[in-house]
Write a protein that holds these residues in place. Sequence first.
Motif, PDB file in Angstrom:
ATOM      1  N   VAL A 123      -6.835  28.618  40.179  1.00 30.34           N
ATOM      2  CA  VAL A 123      -5.947  29.722  40.088  1.00 30.34           C
ATOM      3  C   VAL A 123      -5.999  30.715  39.108  1.00 30.34           C
ATOM      4  O   VAL A 123      -6.272  31.953  39.161  1.00 30.34           O
ATOM      5  CB  VAL A 123      -4.569  29.585  40.745  1.00 30.34           C
ATOM      6  N   MET A 126      -9.623  31.773  39.019  1.00 26.15           N
ATOM      7  CA  MET A 126      -9.755  33.004  40.023  1.00 26.15           C
ATOM      8  C   MET A 126      -9.218  34.305  39.541  1.00 26.15           C
ATOM      9  O   MET A 126      -9.673  35.453  39.610  1.00 26.15           O
ATOM     10  CB  MET A 126      -9.155  32.615  41.459  1.00 26.15           C
ATOM     11  N   CYS A 127      -7.770  34.177  38.799  1.00 31.75           N
ATOM     12  CA  CYS A 127      -7.346  35.262  38.412  1.00 31.75           C
ATOM     13  C   CYS A 127      -7.962  35.921  37.422  1.00 31.75           C
ATOM     14  O   CYS A 127      -8.220  37.300  37.199  1.00 31.75           O
ATOM     15  CB  CYS A 127      -5.913  34.851  37.997  1.00 31.75           C
ATOM     16  N   LEU A 233      -8.672  38.563  48.767  1.00 30.24           N
ATOM     17  CA  LEU A 233      -7.601  38.016  47.794  1.00 30.24           C
ATOM     18  C   LEU A 233      -7.078  36.657  48.712  1.00 30.24           C
ATOM     19  O   LEU A 233      -7.107  35.440  47.899  1.00 30.24           O
ATOM     20  CB  LEU A 233      -6.501  38.743  47.325  1.00 30.24           C
ATOM     21  N   GLY A 234      -6.811  36.731  49.933  1.00 34.92           N
ATOM     22  CA  GLY A 234      -6.340  35.596  50.686  1.00 34.92           C
ATOM     23  C   GLY A 234      -7.370  34.520  50.887  1.00 34.92           C
ATOM     24  O   GLY A 234      -7.060  33.521  50.677  1.00 34.92           O
ATOM     25  N   LEU A 237      -8.091  32.552  47.544  1.00 38.00           N
ATOM     26  CA  LEU A 237      -6.930  31.633  47.386  1.00 38.00           C
ATOM     27  C   LEU A 237      -7.147  30.448  48.281  1.00 38.00           C
ATOM     28  O   LEU A 237      -6.846  29.327  47.792  1.00 38.00           O
ATOM     29  CB  LEU A 237      -5.378  32.331  47.718  1.00 38.00           C
ATOM     30  N   SER A 240      -9.890  28.489  46.628  1.00 39.47           N
ATOM     31  CA  SER A 240      -9.328  27.861  45.304  1.00 39.47           C
ATOM     32  C   SER A 240      -8.527  26.750  45.803  1.00 39.47           C
ATOM     33  O   SER A 240      -8.749  25.461  45.031  1.00 39.47           O
ATOM     34  CB  SER A 240      -8.440  28.854  44.518  1.00 39.47           C
ATOM     35  N   LEU A 241      -7.831  26.632  46.736  1.00 41.47           N
ATOM     36  CA  LEU A 241      -6.942  25.646  47.101  1.00 41.47           C
ATOM     37  C   LEU A 241      -7.841  24.339  47.769  1.00 41.47           C
ATOM     38  O   LEU A 241      -7.415  23.199  47.428  1.00 41.47           O
ATOM     39  CB  LEU A 241      -5.900  26.141  48.299  1.00 41.47           C
TER      40      LEU A 241
END
Length: 330
Positions: A123, A126-127, A233-234, A237, A240-241
Motif C-alpha cells: 500500500v 501504491m500510495c 483506486l479501488g 487496492l 495490492s492486496l
Amino acid sequence: MRLAASSALLLACLFSFVCALSIGAVQVDFYDVWLALWSYDNTQLAQKIVIELRLPRTVLAFLAGAGLATAGLILQTVTRNPLADPYLFGISSGASFGVVLLLTLFGMQSALAMSGAALIGSVCAMCLLLLIAYHKGTAQIENMLLAGVALSFLFNAFTSLLLYWSDPQAVTAIIFWSLGSFSRADWMWMWLPAVVVLSGIMTVVCFRRHLNALLLGDESAVTLGVNVHRLRLGMLLVSSLITAVLVAACGGVGFVGLMIPHIVRFFISQARVLGMIVTALSGGLLMLWVDVLARIIIENQELPIGVITAAIGSVFFLSLLMFRKRAANI
C-alpha cells in the motif's frame, strides 16, 4: 469453440494438478495419488507425502498463479498499459520490503503478521506511485510504469540495506524466501490466500463492465457513468492486496502478471467473464508446472520459483517489446 477451449483448459489444470502431486524427488504413482485424495491412510508413506507435503504447496502454487495473473490483468486494464505488472509497478518490491522489515526487526514469522506487513508495504508503494503519477487531480497514466520501476529499485535497495545489517544466519533464509518458494505452504493459513485470491477474481468479474468502460478512456468512461478515480483506486487496492498476501505466502514471484494476460489476449477477449476466468486458470496452470520444474530441475535441491519465472518472463518481456516495435514499423 470457446467453450471447448475453456473445457480443455480446465481438464489441463486438473491433469497438471495430479501431475504436480505425483512428480518430485519421490515418484508417486497416479493410483497412489488417487487413493491419498479419496481415502487417506497416514500409515502409507506415499500418501503421506502427497497429502502433507505436496498437496498444500500445489494448492498454493495454483492460487499464486491465478492471483498474480488477475492482479496483472487489473493493472493492465486500469492503466491501459500492456506492460503493467505487480512486479514492474513496485507493488511486489514494496510487499517484500515490508516482510523483510518485519523479519529483521521483530523476527515474527506468522503468516498473518507477514501478510499484514506485506500489505502495508504494498500500500505504501501504491500510495507513492499514485502521488507521483497524479497531477492536478488526474492520473498521468504514461508515467505510472516509469514511476513503478523506479519505486521497485528503491524498495529493493532498502531491502538490501536491511539484509546487510541483519544476522548472517537469518540472511540466508530471507534471501531464499525473497526468491520465491512454495515450500512453506501450510494448511493452517492456506485459507488467507484462498479467500483473497477468490475474492479478487470475483471483484474483477463483478466490475467487468466498469473496467471495460475504462479501456475506452477516462472521458468515455465518465460519460457512461463510471466514477473513474474511485474505480481506479479501488482496483489498485485489490491488486495490492492480492500481491501482498501472495508475496507473504511465497515470496517475490515476478512477470506472471505480465505474461498470462498477454497470452490469453491472443486467444480470447478478456472483456468477458470467460476471458477473466481463463486468465486466472492459465496463471494457475503455469505456476503448477513452474513448481514442478523447481523441484526436479536440480537433483536433491529446490530451485527458487522467482528464478524460473524471471528467466521466462524476461524473455517474454523482450519478445513483446520487439513485437511491438515491428508492429509499429509496419
